[in-house]
Scaffold this motif. Structure first.
Motif, mmCIF file in Angstrom:
data_model
loop_
_atom_site.group_PDB
_atom_site.id
_atom_site.type_symbol
_atom_site.label_atom_id
_atom_site.label_comp_id
_atom_site.label_asym_id
_atom_site.label_seq_id
_atom_site.Cartn_x
_atom_site.Cartn_y
_atom_site.Cartn_z
ATOM 1 N N ALA A 307 0.692 -1.002 0.085
ATOM 2 C CA ALA A 307 -0.096 -0.064 0.002
ATOM 3 C C ALA A 307 0.786 1.252 -0.038
ATOM 4 N N TYR A 308 2.064 1.222 -0.764
ATOM 5 C CA TYR A 308 2.619 2.555 -0.940
ATOM 6 C C TYR A 308 2.810 2.426 -2.413
ATOM 7 N N GLY A 309 1.852 2.501 -3.378
ATOM 8 C CA GLY A 309 1.746 2.626 -4.937
ATOM 9 C C GLY A 309 1.298 3.814 -5.368
ATOM 10 N N THR A 310 1.172 4.962 -4.630
ATOM 11 C CA THR A 310 0.617 6.259 -5.046
ATOM 12 C C THR A 310 1.635 7.208 -4.735
ATOM 13 N N PRO A 311 1.600 8.346 -5.553
ATOM 14 C CA PRO A 311 2.692 9.469 -4.921
ATOM 15 C C PRO A 311 2.456 9.999 -3.554
ATOM 16 N N GLU A 312 1.334 9.945 -2.964
ATOM 17 C CA GLU A 312 1.107 10.351 -1.535
ATOM 18 C C GLU A 312 1.420 9.391 -0.809
ATOM 19 N N GLN A 313 1.606 8.237 -1.036
ATOM 20 C CA GLN A 313 2.110 7.094 -0.131
ATOM 21 C C GLN A 313 3.537 7.055 -0.024
ATOM 22 N N VAL A 314 4.240 7.563 -1.366
ATOM 23 C CA VAL A 314 5.702 7.462 -1.355
ATOM 24 C C VAL A 314 6.173 8.892 -0.565
ATOM 25 N N ALA A 315 5.493 9.652 -0.781
ATOM 26 C CA ALA A 315 5.780 11.004 0.034
ATOM 27 C C ALA A 315 5.795 10.723 1.713
ATOM 28 N N GLU A 316 4.403 10.186 2.053
ATOM 29 C CA GLU A 316 4.282 9.718 3.394
ATOM 30 C C GLU A 316 5.532 8.973 3.871
ATOM 31 N N ALA A 317 6.095 8.020 3.280
ATOM 32 C CA ALA A 317 6.973 6.963 3.588
ATOM 33 C C ALA A 317 8.273 7.604 3.717
ATOM 34 N N LEU A 318 8.736 8.677 3.007
ATOM 35 C CA LEU A 318 9.660 9.559 3.025
ATOM 36 C C LEU A 318 9.806 10.454 4.254
ATOM 37 N N ARG A 319 8.546 11.173 4.563
ATOM 38 C CA ARG A 319 8.282 11.608 5.801
ATOM 39 C C ARG A 319 8.657 10.689 7.210
ATOM 40 N N ALA A 320 8.170 9.760 6.884
ATOM 41 C CA ALA A 320 8.186 8.794 8.275
ATOM 42 C C ALA A 320 9.820 8.469 8.417
ATOM 43 N N GLY A 321 10.809 8.678 7.480
ATOM 44 C CA GLY A 321 12.116 8.339 7.691
ATOM 45 C C GLY A 321 12.833 7.468 6.714
#
Length: 502
Positions: A307-321
């Motif tokens: 469930a990291y297959g959208t631009p929003e989820q990619v950005a969320e992952a980077l913000r989490a470290g």
């Protein structure tokens, strides 16, 4: 498209080989199925500056069957021509290559089955198959392009041979999940030193320690070239496992992929007592999610998956470290994946109509791990199609070694004929709903077996359950998309993330 990030992992000094600093791309293309994440897909992703990953499962069968189909385009023969031992390559070509391809209705030749001590012919075929897949993915690409190989802890008997073959082709990363891959770092160190590499075998009921090994010198002799240790990313689901693996330098990986329950293929079962929802799928809760603050505190790079297959989820992952994400489904559905036209056509048709569904089947896999299956008409995802298939186990990648009463090792698979499984000491309840993943996954890539009685293996397609990104890409690209378009889509929000962190 150029990668947004090209930071480097600073690996510890390896006395046996000079290890380059490797790229840490934002996107890891998942290692999917059997050759769904084939060399063509991995090559497209790697050439765009991200981590392209090939599957390390059943590459011996993929090579043997492709050669019997005449090796269209001559790609595998080109790779084998670069193998360090021409003699080994010639043996495999002589046995399996059919000029112009075998008749379409003729069965493929059987290949040696995996055991704790696979026959030499089987080891050579596996080493060559994995070598060829990585070699083709890297062919002609510069040193900055990185290619990885994905193996399953549950396919232990094929792991040492697969990794030796991949290392002979210069693989940059090894990824492994579906278990606790604590012995892989030492296996890679041993192989990089040109020494016998071993892992402990999981033998049901076993009272004696048994191992699975490969000896590079025994296989290649003086033709063995220097090997470089790839970086190892352990695929885990919870931070507790990451902490355990990080604590001991002997088993410590170079990084992690943190895979959430929606990820495709095999997934970790829920922690605690198994509970099913009204649809018969496992119920996951807060205990099955990794604490990302604790992941970041470990200090090793990690990527998020499931469930990291959208631009929003990619950005969320980077913000989490996280360094980035691992994504499978968008690439499996892409026009560059190894899926057959039939399999991809069914998937894209259901995606266009808004009807594509993926079920997390707790019974399908003989391993006992939940397995994601796309619900497609006319495939083994349907009960009537599954029931019509004769139960047999001839590829046998998911067989479980067990210790017999006489102390010898036997092999059984919960998807084999029930009477055979029970004769080998298996429990009848373990056979209910079990499907032959090995043959189904081969059918997905157009290499399904045609049996002498006319039976042709049915598709059994695995995919992730998060389809938001796939639906968006289908809206933009109604006839399908390429890997480069999926990469471009995934990175759309990254400039904002970079600016926000300044």
């Amino acid at each position: 498209m150029a990668a947004v990030s090209a930071e480097s992992i600073a690996p510890p000094h390896d006395a046996h080989s000079a290890r380059p600093e490797r790229r840490r791309p934002v996107v890891i293309q998942g290692g999917m199925g059997v050759a769904v994440s084939g060399w063509r897909l991995a090559r497209e992703v790697a050439s765009a500056g991200h981590l392209g990953v090939v599957s390390g499962t059943a590459m011996d069968a993929v090579l043997a069957r492709t050669l019997q189909d005449g090796d269209p385009g001559g790609h595998y023969r080109r790779a084998l021509a670069s193998f360090p031992s021409p003699t080994v390559a010639a043996r495999v070509l002589e046995k399996y290559f059919v000029e112009g391809g075998k008749p379409s209705h003729a069965p493929y030749k059987p290949i040696p089955k995996l055991t704790l001590d696979t026959a030499r012919a089987g080891k050579e075929l596996a080493v060559l198959g994995n070598f060829a897949e990585v070699w083709l993915a890297k062919e002609g690409l510069g040193p900055q392009a990185v290619v990885g190989i994905n193996c399953l802890e549950k396919v232990q008997m094929g792991t040492p041979d697969a990794l030796l073959g991949a290392m002979l082709a210069g693989v940059d990363y090894v990824l492994m999940g579906a278990g606790i891959p604590r012995e892989i770092p030492q296996l890679l160190r041993s192989l990089a030193a040109g020494q016998r590499g071993s892992i402990t075998a999981d033998v049901a009921g076993g009272r004696l320690r048994r191992t699975i090994s490969v000896d590079p010198v025994d296989l290649l002799g003086a033709e063995l070239p220097p090997l470089v240790k790839p970086d190892f990313l352990a695929i885990i689901s919870v931070d507790q496992l990451a902490t355990y693996l990080h604590r001991d330098p002997d088993i410590r990986p170079d990084g992690f992929v943190v895979e959430r329950p929606p990820a495709g293929g095999h997934s970790a079962p829920p922690r605690g007592k198994l509970q099913l929802d009204e649809g018969g799928e496992p119920v996951y809760g807060a205990r099955d999610e990794a604490d990302l603050a604790k992941m970041a505190a470990i200090g090793l790079p990690f990527w998020m998956a499931g469930a990291y297959g959208t631009p929003e989820q990619v950005a969320e992952a980077l913000r989490a470290g996280a360094v980035g994400v691992q994504v499978g489904t968008l690439f499996a559905l892409s026009l560059d994946s190894g899926l057959s036209q039939e399999a991809r056509g069914k998937l894209l048709d259901d995606l266009r109509s808004g009807e594509l569904e993926v079920r997390n089947d707790p019974r399908a896999s003989p391993t006992g791990f939940p397995f994601k299956v796309a619900s497609l008409q006319g495939t083994a995802s349907e009960v009537e199609v599954y029931d019509a298939r004769p139960r047999l186990c001839d590829l046998s990648y998911l067989r479980q070694p067990y210790e017999r009463e006489d102390g010898e090792v036997g092999y059984r698979c919960a998807a084999e004929p029930i009477h055979m499984y029970l004769k080998k000491g298996g429990a009848p309840e373990e056979t209910v709903g079990r499907k032959c993943l090995c043959n189904g996954l081969m059918a997905n890539i157009g290499l399904g077996q045609h049996r002498k009685d006319g039976y042709v293996e049915d598709l059994l397609v695995t995919l992730g359950q998060d389809l938001a990104g796939a639906y968006e890409l289908m809206r933009r690209h109604t006839q399908g998309w390429r890997a480069a378009q999926a990469l471009q889509y995934l990175q759309e929000h990254l400039p904002q993330v970079r600016l926000a962190s300044v």
